[in-house]
Motif scaffolding. Structure first.
Motif, PDB file in Angstrom:
ATOM      1  N   ASP A  42     -35.763   1.867  32.992  1.00  0.00           N
ATOM      2  CA  ASP A  42     -35.188   2.717  34.034  1.00  0.00           C
ATOM      3  C   ASP A  42     -36.333   3.337  34.826  1.00  0.00           C
ATOM      4  N   VAL A  49     -34.691   0.727  28.344  1.00  0.00           N
ATOM      5  CA  VAL A  49     -33.248   0.546  28.226  1.00  0.00           C
ATOM      6  C   VAL A  49     -32.909  -0.509  27.185  1.00  0.00           C
ATOM      7  N   ARG A  50     -33.557  -1.672  27.297  1.00  0.00           N
ATOM      8  CA  ARG A  50     -33.216  -2.775  26.395  1.00  0.00           C
ATOM      9  C   ARG A  50     -34.316  -3.807  26.436  1.00  0.00           C
ATOM     10  N   THR A  91     -22.511  -0.081  35.491  1.00  0.00           N
ATOM     11  CA  THR A  91     -22.371   1.326  35.106  1.00  0.00           C
ATOM     12  C   THR A  91     -23.186   1.633  33.852  1.00  0.00           C
ATOM     13  N   GLU A  92     -23.267   0.678  32.937  1.00  0.00           N
ATOM     14  CA  GLU A  92     -24.070   0.837  31.738  1.00  0.00           C
ATOM     15  C   GLU A  92     -25.429   0.170  31.943  1.00  0.00           C
ATOM     16  N   ALA A  93     -26.484   0.918  31.706  1.00  0.00           N
ATOM     17  CA  ALA A  93     -27.831   0.366  31.914  1.00  0.00           C
ATOM     18  C   ALA A  93     -28.112  -0.802  30.996  1.00  0.00           C
ATOM     19  N   SER A  94     -27.482  -0.823  29.831  1.00  0.00           N
ATOM     20  CA  SER A  94     -27.717  -1.905  28.883  1.00  0.00           C
ATOM     21  C   SER A  94     -27.119  -3.228  29.347  1.00  0.00           C
ATOM     22  N   GLU A  95     -26.260  -3.179  30.387  1.00  0.00           N
ATOM     23  CA  GLU A  95     -25.621  -4.395  30.898  1.00  0.00           C
ATOM     24  C   GLU A  95     -26.312  -4.922  32.152  1.00  0.00           C
TER      25      GLU A  95
END
Length: 323
Positions: A42, A49-50, A91-95
């Motif tokens: 981020d 994030v991932r 909406t989800e940073a992991s996606e």
């Protein structure tokens, strides 16, 4: 404006060199490191994030982002190129990043992939190897299927870098010999685009002119040739203005259309580059010569072994007959 220094979050205990690119909206940073991981950071919060482990890879050499910002390609030391789908509006940073396809070629050499690129529309994936012949492998991005292998001049001694044109079906391959090679799609000429009445003839047609088709006409008589459109006079007030320039927004933040006004076909390097290319060619020639000598020596050794084995078999056969 200004400069800001920050420590990039990493999944490792110690800092590791890598390669990074920003997402199209600038909210995230994609980082590939020397451990074979692709991470999502981020940018605003500077937090990890991932992370993704690229299969069969211990080092990520390059990351290539598609022009539309929806696809990411990882060039590693593995035998395949690894693709990701990008959704920087999730909406989800992991996606934001999702594994998509691995791009492999059964005709590729055993050497590693050196460079890769997406075309302007992101429908295909291009891959090249710097240590292999001048070949560009083309895959379908959505299915991962190998479509074709483009073969270029052998004098290139491999391709070190590859760049795709931002708005056209065109790519530039930088050869190890220092020359640039331009690849482009073959276009079929369609003259009906200039004149809707134009008809392409497959075979020759015999044309019989009318008796008065080319006769002189009296002034004021409006007659046209068969098949022609009547010519109408244009009102000067309705004529288009061809001389007053209008501002354009090329190369500005107001337009997303990148425009290249000129594209070099071949660029000749300077003397220093010529010397470097000559040294590289000499190195390649020496390696090729050593490979040929090694192969010849192995063939001769194998031939001698077979001769000795045949001789031993013949001697044993003679002894058996004598006994």
């Amino acid at each position: 404006r200004g400069q800001k220094e920050m420590e990039m979050p990493s999944p490792h205990d110690a800092p590791i060199p890598g390669f990074a690119v920003c997402s199209k909206n600038g909210k995230y940073i994609f980082v590939g490191d020397a451990k074979g991981l692709v991470s999502v950071v981020d940018a605003e919060a500077t937090r990890l994030v991932r992370s993704f482990d690229v299969p069969n890879a211990t080092m990520v050499k390059r990351l290539e982002l598609c022009r539309n910002g929806k696809h990411l390609l990882a060039v590693t030391n593995a035998q395949t190129l690894y693709g990701f789908d990008v959704d920087d509006a999730a909406t989800e940073a992991s996606e934001v990043l999702r594994p998509a396809h691995e791009y492999a070629s059964p005709w590729a050499s055993r050497l590693q992939w050196g460079a890769a690129a997406y075309p302007w529309n992101g429908e295909f994936v291009y891959g090249v190897s710097s240590g292999a012949p001048h070949e560009i492998h083309v895959w379908d991005r959505a299915s991962g299927e190998l479509k074709c292998v483009l073969e270029g001049p052998a004098e290139a001694k491999g391709v070190t870098q590859l760049a795709a044109h931002p708005i056209r079906d065109c790519a530039i391959a930088l050869g190890s010999n220092g020359y640039m090679y331009v690849w482009s799609r073959k276009h079929v000429e369609d003259w009906s685009a200039f004149d809707p009445s134009f008809v392409t003839l497959v075979d020759n047609n015999e044309y019989v002119e009318a008796e008065d088709e080319f006769d002189a006409k009296p002034p004021g008589e409006k007659q046209t040739r068969r098949g022609q459109i009547p010519v109408e006079r244009l009102d000067p007030d309705d004529a288009p203005d061809l001389f007053t320039g209008s501002p354009n927004d090329f190369y500005t933040d107001n337009s997303d259309d990148d425009v290249l006004h000129a594209l070099p076909i071949r660029i000749k390097p300077d003397p220093a580059a010529e010397k470097f290319a000559a040294e590289r060619r000499a190195k390649w020639d020496r390696k090729a010569k050593r490979r040929e000598e090694r192969k010849r020596a192995e063939e001769e050794a194998s031939k001698k072994v077979k001769e000795i084995e045949n001789k031993d078999v013949a001697e044993k056969t003679m002894e058996t007959k004598a006994g």
